[in-house]
Motif scaffolding. Structure first.
Motif, PDB file in Angstrom:
ATOM      1  N   THR B  63       0.837  -1.207   0.000  1.00  0.00           N
ATOM      2  CA  THR B  63       0.000   0.000   0.000  1.00  0.00           C
ATOM      3  C   THR B  63       0.869   1.253   0.000  1.00  0.00           C
ATOM      4  N   GLU B  65       0.527   3.686   2.046  1.00  0.00           N
ATOM      5  CA  GLU B  65       0.887   3.969   3.442  1.00  0.00           C
ATOM      6  C   GLU B  65       2.147   3.191   3.837  1.00  0.00           C
ATOM      7  N   GLU B 124      -6.288  12.163   7.685  1.00  0.00           N
ATOM      8  CA  GLU B 124      -6.652  10.852   7.139  1.00  0.00           C
ATOM      9  C   GLU B 124      -6.484   9.784   8.208  1.00  0.00           C
ATOM     10  N   ASP B 125      -7.614   9.211   8.614  1.00  0.00           N
ATOM     11  CA  ASP B 125      -7.583   8.253   9.723  1.00  0.00           C
ATOM     12  C   ASP B 125      -6.699   7.046   9.428  1.00  0.00           C
ATOM     13  N   GLN B 126      -6.721   6.594   8.166  1.00  0.00           N
ATOM     14  CA  GLN B 126      -5.955   5.418   7.783  1.00  0.00           C
ATOM     15  C   GLN B 126      -4.452   5.622   8.027  1.00  0.00           C
ATOM     16  N   LEU B 127      -4.023   6.829   7.800  1.00  0.00           N
ATOM     17  CA  LEU B 127      -2.610   7.160   7.906  1.00  0.00           C
ATOM     18  C   LEU B 127      -2.233   7.549   9.337  1.00  0.00           C
ATOM     19  N   ARG B 130      -0.615   4.918  11.797  1.00  0.00           N
ATOM     20  CA  ARG B 130       0.712   4.525  11.325  1.00  0.00           C
ATOM     21  C   ARG B 130       1.755   5.605  11.588  1.00  0.00           C
TER      22      ARG B 130
END
Lengths: 202, 202
Positions: B63, B65, B124-127, B130
């Motif tokens: 991905t 990320e 961005e919650d996805q990032l 991390r």
């Protein structure tokens, strides 16, 4: 001289309304930028947030760049004025409390909004020149307030750089607060550096 | 024990090639992020920059990320190792030179890349998860190196916070260098703060 005409009487409230609309837009723009970043911040989104028509918003701010640079400048001025008002006794007051208040300038939505604007400007030429100018103006004003409230004697060699470095530290503390709540660590750092600065500037 | 099989002999150069590809991708990812920001940084763009096929890039980093967080971590480690190597004499060396070298960690493409990643992660919650983890790991490592090279005795009250505040200042200096070349001002600030730190930590 003498009496006020009907036209003049009507104009004053209209100007007031216009100023109030402008302020609502500026405050909404900073909140929007802080929450959604540059990509998510448009004139339309801000107009909706402020409860103002898109046409009215564009009357005040023809471009997206106009709106967001004006917003960061306006809120920065408001915050600076509020900080100065906290210390009516000026430089004769509590220097450590001044250090804390100056750091606070960098840890709220205003700093977050400014950060989004800076980072966007680093990749967009149209925005870069505007934001560079804005940053210089706001930076000079913050430095001026810091020198005044800290009672820093800039005629002493190194004092100017001591204050500048402290404001850089405050900016770095703001950045460290971006993704997580860094309050506890920041308090300890500020306690230590307030003591060091108090000693250095005395 | 004994001889090396043909399969083993062939595997080693293949691993080397794979590692070299991975490193090229990581270095290209940091350069891409520093130049074009998060919005302009995709796995495809990095693969092209590194001269690697998109498929090979995705084999290493499934991905976007994965690629960019790994890149910032890898380059941060490289830079930290290089900084430590500059001072083989460690804490017994020139503390002011150490201050300069640590500030340099925050003024190049790596800091710029990391800044783009942090700011993107704030929206961005996805990032976010991390990058928060990554920032904590890199931050701890940088603090460890700073303490070591500055010869800071963290058993003394306040020393830990002195070093932390200095690294916050370095981060703020990096931010001040984002839109314009701030080198001249930064040199003066670092000269003054290197003296303050030398005195405080002595």
């Amino acid at each position: 001289m003498g009496g006020v005409s009907t036209a003049e009487r009507d104009r004053v409230p209209k100007q007031d309304r216009s100023r109030a609309t402008r302020q609502r837009l500026l405050e909404a723009a900073v909140a929007c930028l802080a929450e959604h970043g540059w990509a998510g911040s448009t004139v339309s989104a801000v107009a909706e947030r402020a409860g103002v028509s898109r046409g009215a918003a564009q009357h005040h701010f023809p471009t997206r760049e106009d709106l967001f640079t004006a917003a960061v400048e306006y809120v920065a001025e408001e915050r600076s004025t509020a900080t100065r008002a906290l210390f009516p006794e000026g430089a004769s007051g509590d220097r450590r409390a001044v250090v804390r208040a100056l750091v606070d300038l960098y840890t709220g939505p205003l700093f977050r909004a400014a950060l989004h604007l800076w980072v966007a400007a680093s990749n967009e030429d149209q925005l870069r020149a505007r934001v560079t100018e804005l940053e210089a103006r706001v930076g000079r004003e913050t430095h001026r307030i810091a020198v005044e409230l800290l009672g820093a004697d800039e005629s002493r060699p190194g004092t100017r750089e001591t204050v500048q470095g402290f404001l850089d530290m405050a900016r770095g503390l703001g950045l460290a607060n971006l993704l997580t709540d860094d309050t506890a660590r920041r308090e300890r750092v500020v306690t230590q550096w307030a003591a060091l600065l108090d000693q250095t500037l005395a």
